[in-house]
Design an enzyme around this catalytic site. Structure first.
Site, mmCIF file in Angstrom:
data_model
loop_
_atom_site.group_PDB
_atom_site.id
_atom_site.type_symbol
_atom_site.label_atom_id
_atom_site.label_comp_id
_atom_site.label_asym_id
_atom_site.label_seq_id
_atom_site.Cartn_x
_atom_site.Cartn_y
_atom_site.Cartn_z
ATOM 1 N N LYS A 1 0.808 -1.199 0.000
ATOM 2 C CA LYS A 1 0.000 0.000 0.000
ATOM 3 C C LYS A 1 0.844 1.252 0.000
ATOM 4 O O LYS A 1 0.367 2.354 -0.289
ATOM 5 C CB LYS A 1 -0.871 0.027 1.274
ATOM 6 C CG LYS A 1 -1.839 -1.086 1.387
ATOM 7 C CD LYS A 1 -2.540 -1.012 2.780
ATOM 8 C CE LYS A 1 -2.933 -2.364 3.236
ATOM 9 N NZ LYS A 1 -3.326 -2.397 4.651
ATOM 10 N N GLY A 2 2.110 1.102 0.377
ATOM 11 C CA GLY A 2 2.962 2.259 0.652
ATOM 12 C C GLY A 2 3.059 3.310 -0.443
ATOM 13 O O GLY A 2 3.253 4.483 -0.158
ATOM 14 N N GLU B 1 7.477 2.542 -6.330
ATOM 15 C CA GLU B 1 7.606 1.968 -4.988
ATOM 16 C C GLU B 1 7.866 3.081 -3.981
ATOM 17 O O GLU B 1 8.402 4.141 -4.334
ATOM 18 C CB GLU B 1 8.727 0.907 -5.021
ATOM 19 C CG GLU B 1 9.155 0.274 -3.724
ATOM 20 C CD GLU B 1 8.091 -0.515 -2.980
ATOM 21 O OE1 GLU B 1 6.999 0.041 -2.740
ATOM 22 O OE2 GLU B 1 8.369 -1.662 -2.585
ATOM 23 N N ASP B 2 7.476 2.858 -2.751
ATOM 24 C CA ASP B 2 7.674 3.875 -1.724
ATOM 25 C C ASP B 2 9.136 3.992 -1.296
ATOM 26 O O ASP B 2 9.694 5.074 -1.244
ATOM 27 C CB ASP B 2 6.756 3.628 -0.509
ATOM 28 C CG ASP B 2 6.876 2.228 0.086
ATOM 29 O OD1 ASP B 2 7.672 1.396 -0.411
ATOM 30 O OD2 ASP B 2 6.153 1.952 1.064
ATOM 31 N N ASP C 1 14.813 -0.529 0.766
ATOM 32 C CA ASP C 1 15.565 -0.720 1.996
ATOM 33 C C ASP C 1 16.634 -1.777 1.717
ATOM 34 O O ASP C 1 17.690 -1.450 1.178
ATOM 35 C CB ASP C 1 14.548 -1.118 3.076
ATOM 36 C CG ASP C 1 15.122 -1.192 4.468
ATOM 37 O OD1 ASP C 1 15.995 -0.385 4.792
ATOM 38 O OD2 ASP C 1 14.686 -2.055 5.249
ATOM 39 N N LYS D 1 17.329 3.858 1.015
ATOM 40 C CA LYS D 1 18.295 3.790 2.118
ATOM 41 C C LYS D 1 19.452 2.903 1.665
ATOM 42 O O LYS D 1 19.473 1.709 1.945
ATOM 43 C CB LYS D 1 17.642 3.122 3.348
ATOM 44 C CG LYS D 1 16.534 3.898 4.000
ATOM 45 C CD LYS D 1 16.180 3.221 5.334
ATOM 46 C CE LYS D 1 14.713 3.080 5.533
ATOM 47 N NZ LYS D 1 14.350 2.357 6.768
ATOM 48 N N PHE E 1 13.971 4.798 10.426
ATOM 49 C CA PHE E 1 12.656 4.316 10.044
ATOM 50 C C PHE E 1 11.722 5.497 9.843
ATOM 51 O O PHE E 1 11.492 6.288 10.746
ATOM 52 C CB PHE E 1 12.081 3.333 11.061
ATOM 53 C CG PHE E 1 10.953 2.526 10.477
ATOM 54 C CD1 PHE E 1 11.211 1.399 9.705
ATOM 55 C CD2 PHE E 1 9.632 2.925 10.652
ATOM 56 C CE1 PHE E 1 10.175 0.680 9.109
ATOM 57 C CE2 PHE E 1 8.587 2.210 10.066
ATOM 58 C CZ PHE E 1 8.863 1.086 9.305
ATOM 59 N N VAL E 2 11.184 5.597 8.631
ATOM 60 C CA VAL E 2 10.350 6.745 8.286
ATOM 61 C C VAL E 2 8.897 6.329 8.042
ATOM 62 O O VAL E 2 8.623 5.195 7.663
ATOM 63 C CB VAL E 2 10.896 7.476 7.037
ATOM 64 C CG1 VAL E 2 12.214 8.159 7.344
ATOM 65 C CG2 VAL E 2 11.038 6.518 5.855
ATOM 66 N N ASP F 1 3.915 3.333 6.412
ATOM 67 C CA ASP F 1 3.314 3.046 7.718
ATOM 68 C C ASP F 1 4.283 2.415 8.695
ATOM 69 O O ASP F 1 5.357 1.931 8.329
ATOM 70 C CB ASP F 1 2.158 2.062 7.546
ATOM 71 C CG ASP F 1 2.655 0.641 7.280
ATOM 72 O OD1 ASP F 1 3.470 0.461 6.355
ATOM 73 O OD2 ASP F 1 2.262 -0.273 8.023
ATOM 74 N N ARG G 1 0.106 6.505 7.730
ATOM 75 C CA ARG G 1 0.087 6.669 6.267
ATOM 76 C C ARG G 1 -0.480 8.022 5.861
ATOM 77 O O ARG G 1 -0.219 8.531 4.781
ATOM 78 C CB ARG G 1 -0.771 5.567 5.609
ATOM 79 C CG ARG G 1 -0.217 4.172 5.744
ATOM 80 C CD ARG G 1 -0.961 3.239 4.791
ATOM 81 N NE ARG G 1 -0.780 1.834 5.128
ATOM 82 C CZ ARG G 1 0.238 1.074 4.750
ATOM 83 N NH1 ARG G 1 1.199 1.588 4.010
ATOM 84 N NH2 ARG G 1 0.317 -0.200 5.095
HETATM 85 P P1 IMP Z 1 13.064 -4.121 1.374
HETATM 86 O O1 IMP Z 1 12.567 -5.403 0.778
HETATM 87 O O2 IMP Z 1 13.922 -4.372 2.577
HETATM 88 O O3 IMP Z 1 13.732 -3.212 0.389
HETATM 89 O O4 IMP Z 1 11.821 -3.419 2.001
HETATM 90 C C1 IMP Z 1 11.004 -2.618 1.298
HETATM 91 C C2 IMP Z 1 9.704 -2.469 2.046
HETATM 92 O O5 IMP Z 1 9.869 -2.411 3.461
HETATM 93 C C3 IMP Z 1 9.090 -1.168 1.642
HETATM 94 O O6 IMP Z 1 8.267 -1.333 0.523
HETATM 95 C C4 IMP Z 1 8.339 -0.769 2.885
HETATM 96 O O7 IMP Z 1 7.060 -1.343 2.868
HETATM 97 C C5 IMP Z 1 9.124 -1.363 4.017
HETATM 98 N N1 IMP Z 1 10.037 -0.369 4.635
HETATM 99 C C6 IMP Z 1 11.379 -0.358 4.595
HETATM 100 N N2 IMP Z 1 11.876 0.695 5.273
HETATM 101 C C7 IMP Z 1 10.804 1.380 5.728
HETATM 102 C C8 IMP Z 1 10.673 2.593 6.486
HETATM 103 O O8 IMP Z 1 11.633 3.275 6.892
HETATM 104 N N3 IMP Z 1 9.396 2.964 6.758
HETATM 105 C C9 IMP Z 1 8.299 2.275 6.347
HETATM 106 N N4 IMP Z 1 8.381 1.151 5.628
HETATM 107 C C10 IMP Z 1 9.628 0.702 5.316
HETATM 108 MG MG MG Z 2 6.104 -1.322 0.620
#
Ligand code: IMP
Ligand code: MG
Length: 174
Positions: free
Chosen positions: A40-41, A96-97, A100, A128, A149-150, A156, A162
């Protein structure tokens, strides 16, 4: 409770607008662009960036969940809502939001590329880089941020925050 603001709504609006303009100029004025937003992000980012893209543009939604909850993703990704439309022959941009570890995005890129779009690029509002576990390609990034963490602007923490119109620092909240 006051939350620390990392990126205020004016900086967000300006950057998101610029991303839309850049995207259109990269694809040319008449190329249909198909945006695939990750729920949903990314819903708020999609709503704003699509308005900054002139000409032919369409959108679809996909949802994934990574096993585990809290502030870190476990790395195992599952598709929870599939697209409504085929990607075959289209110029697709994943919206994508945040990137990470990169695990979610590399999974998505892999399954979407298998659907034979003409081209596949990725646009992320936030990145990040210090957290990256896999080297995933992101053509368009809104803001590069530190390992904090944002929340807000669609992002969310356990489904909260959100609705904030800015990007806030959760660990700044009392
Ligand atoms: P990744 O697979 O570790 O790159 O994670 C990506 C997903 O983790 C994002 O689409 C977010 O839903 C969530 N996420 C990672 N960091 C944050 C953050 O700082 N705040 C909120 N959601 C996050
Ligand atoms: Mg996400």
């Amino acid at each position: 409770m006051a939350m620390d603001v990392l990126i205020d709504e004016f900086r967000l609006a300006e950057r998101v607008k610029a991303l839309g303009t850049t995207l259109r100029s990269d694809y040319g004025p008449d190329t249909p662009i198909h945006l695939v937003a990750v729920l949903k992000g990314a819903f708020m980012f999609l709503a704003d960036v699509i308005r900054a893209i002139e000409g032919p543009v369409s959108c679809d939604f996909i949802a994934v969940s990574s096993y585990g909850s809290g502030t870190t993703s476990s790395g195992e990704v599952r598709l929870t809502k599939d697209l409504d439309f085929s990607l075959e022959g289209r110029d697709v941009v994943i919206v994508e939001d945040i990137v990470d570890t990169g695990l979610t995005l590399s999974y998505l890129q892999e399954i979407l590329r298998a659907r034979e779009p003409r081209s596949l690029k990725t646009m992320c509002l936030l990145s990040k880089p210090s957290r990256r576990k896999v080297d995933v390609k992101v053509e368009y990034t809104g803001f590069t941020i530190e390992d904090r963490f944002v929340v807000g602007y669609g992002l969310d923490y356990s489904e909260r925050y959100r609705n904030l119109p800015y990007i806030g620092l959760l660990d700044g909240a009392a």
